[in-house]
Design an enzyme around this catalytic site. Structure first.
Site, PDB file in Angstrom:
ATOM      1  N   TYR A  31       0.874  -1.173   0.000  1.00  0.00           N
ATOM      2  CA  TYR A  31       0.000   0.000   0.000  1.00  0.00           C
ATOM      3  C   TYR A  31       0.912   1.224   0.000  1.00  0.00           C
ATOM      4  CZ  TYR A  31      -3.560   3.349   1.582  1.00  0.00           C
ATOM      5  OH  TYR A  31      -4.401   4.436   1.698  1.00  0.00           O
ATOM      6  N   ASP A  77      -2.254  -1.152  -4.046  1.00  0.00           N
ATOM      7  CA  ASP A  77      -2.624   0.219  -4.374  1.00  0.00           C
ATOM      8  C   ASP A  77      -1.326   1.021  -4.409  1.00  0.00           C
ATOM      9  OD1 ASP A  77      -3.457   2.815  -4.453  1.00  0.00           O
ATOM     10  OD2 ASP A  77      -4.756   2.701  -2.681  1.00  0.00           O
ATOM     11  N   ASP A  96     -14.047   2.043  -2.070  1.00  0.00           N
ATOM     12  CA  ASP A  96     -13.928   2.976  -3.194  1.00  0.00           C
ATOM     13  C   ASP A  96     -13.000   2.443  -4.287  1.00  0.00           C
ATOM     14  OD1 ASP A  96     -11.802   3.231  -1.438  1.00  0.00           O
ATOM     15  OD2 ASP A  96     -11.699   5.412  -1.519  1.00  0.00           O
ATOM     16  N   HIS A  97     -12.394   1.290  -4.029  1.00  0.00           N
ATOM     17  CA  HIS A  97     -11.597   0.573  -5.038  1.00  0.00           C
ATOM     18  C   HIS A  97     -12.376  -0.663  -5.485  1.00  0.00           C
ATOM     19  CE1 HIS A  97      -7.489   2.406  -4.262  1.00  0.00           C
ATOM     20  NE2 HIS A  97      -8.178   2.840  -3.217  1.00  0.00           N
ATOM     21  N   ASN A 111      -1.113   4.008  -5.779  1.00  0.00           N
ATOM     22  CA  ASN A 111      -1.477   5.428  -5.683  1.00  0.00           C
ATOM     23  C   ASN A 111      -0.832   6.300  -6.758  1.00  0.00           C
ATOM     24  OD1 ASN A 111      -3.468   6.393  -3.776  1.00  0.00           O
ATOM     25  ND2 ASN A 111      -2.257   5.372  -2.192  1.00  0.00           N
TER      26      ASN A 111
END
Length: 256
Positions: free
Chosen positions: A109, A149, A246-247, A151
Site C-alpha cells: 500500500y 494500491d 472505493d476501489h 497510488n
C-alpha cells in the site's frame, strides 16, 4: 493455475459488512492481497484472520484506524515477512510478503500524497526507498507478484481526467517517471496492461460527485511482476458488480 486478487478494502470491517468475504469465498483464488485494513490486531476476528480456511498474514500500522496490509494464501506459505526494512514506512503497515515455492506474493500500500504537502513529501521518500527494494527483490531470482494500491496512475490512459490532474498527487510527472523506472529500468511488468490495453480500466473512484456513476476513475491498483510469471498471465478482470470500497478488486489468472 493461480488466481491472484488485489483489493484495497478501505477498512476491513467496512468491507466485511459490504460482503467482501462472502464474495472472496466464490473466487477460487490462490492469493488475495488486501490493503488499507484500518484495523489493529485486536480488531481482527477469526473471519478476518483465516476466512474460508485461508492462511492470513498481516502488517498493521502503529497508528490506529490507518493503513495496513495483508496476504491471504490458500496454501500455507513457506515463509512470511512483514515490512521491507524502512523504519518510517514499516510503522505504517505497508508491506506483507508470502513465499510459496518459487513464488513470492506481496501486498503493498504505497502512500497517498493528496491530503497535504507533508504527505506528498512522505510519498517521495517512500519512492526513494522502495525502488532499491524492488531491485533487491528482482535480484533474488524468484518469481514475484507485487499487488496493491500504488497510488499512481502511470499513463494518460489510466485516468479519466488526465489533463486537469497533471499537478495533482497520483499523476505528478515525478510519480509517473518513477513508475516508468519500475518497468523500464528494473524490468518489472505491469501485468494488467500486458493483457488489456483498453482505456477506462479503472480501479478507484473518488467518493466526490458522481465519479462512480460516470466512471470518472483512476487505475492505481496493479499487479507488478517479474517477466517470467507476467508472461503466464492470461486473464484480467476488475470486479464492479458489487462495491466493497472505493476501489474495485483486480483479478488476474496466471497459468503455471
Amino acid at each position: 493455475m493461480p488466481r491472484i486478487i488485489s483489493a484495497n478494502l478501505n477498512g476491513i470491517r467496512s468491507a466485511h459488512k459490504k460482503g467482501f468475504f462472502n464474495w472472496m469465498a466464490t473466487q477460487d483464488a490462490d492469493f488475495v492481497c488486501v490493503q488499507e485494513l484500518k484495523a489493529q490486531e485486536a480488531d481482527m476476528t477469526e473471519e478476518f484472520l483465516a476466512p474460508h480456511g485461508y492462511h492470513g498474514h498481516f502488517h498493521y500500522a502503529e497508528k490506529k484506524g490507518y493503513s495496513g496490509t495483508g496476504v491471504y494464501s490458500r496454501i500455507k506459505p513457506d515463509a512470511a515477512r512483514i515490512g521491507f526494512g524502512s523504519a518510517e514506512f514499516d510503522a505504517e503497515g505497508r508491506y506483507t510478503r508470502c513465499d510459496v515455492g518459487n513464488l513470492t506474493v506481496i501486498s503493498v500500500y504505497c502512500p497517498s500524497g493528496s491530503s497535504s504537502p507533508e504527505r506528498q513529501e512522505a510519498k517521495f521518500r517512500f519512492m526513494d526507498v522502495f525502488l532499491p527494494h524492488l531491485q533487491q527483490l528482482k535480484a533474488e531470482g524468484r518469481e514475484v507478484v507485487i499487488c496493491g494500491d500504488w497510488n499512481i496512475a502511470h499513463k494518460e490512459i489510466d485516468l479519466k481526467n488526465w489533463k486537469s490532474n497533471q499537478k495533482n498527487s497520483g499523476f505528478l510527472p515525478e510519480e509517473r517517471e518513477w513508475m516508468t523506472r519500475v518497468f523500464d529500468e528494473l524490468g518489472l511488468v505491469d501485468v494488467h496492461r500486458g493483457i488489456d490495453q483498453r482505456p477506462e480500466q479503472y480501479t478507484w473512484w473518488s467518493n466526490r460527485g458522481q465519479a462512480w456513476a460516470k466512471n470518472v476513475g483512476w487505475r492505481i491498483d496493479y499487479h507488478v511482476a517479474t517477466p517470467g510469471i507476467a508472461a503466464k498471465a492470461h486473464a484480467v478482470s476488475i470486479y464492479k458488480e458489487e462495491r466493497f470500497s472505493d476501489h474495485a478488486p483486480l483479478i488476474i489468472d496466471y497459468a503455471l
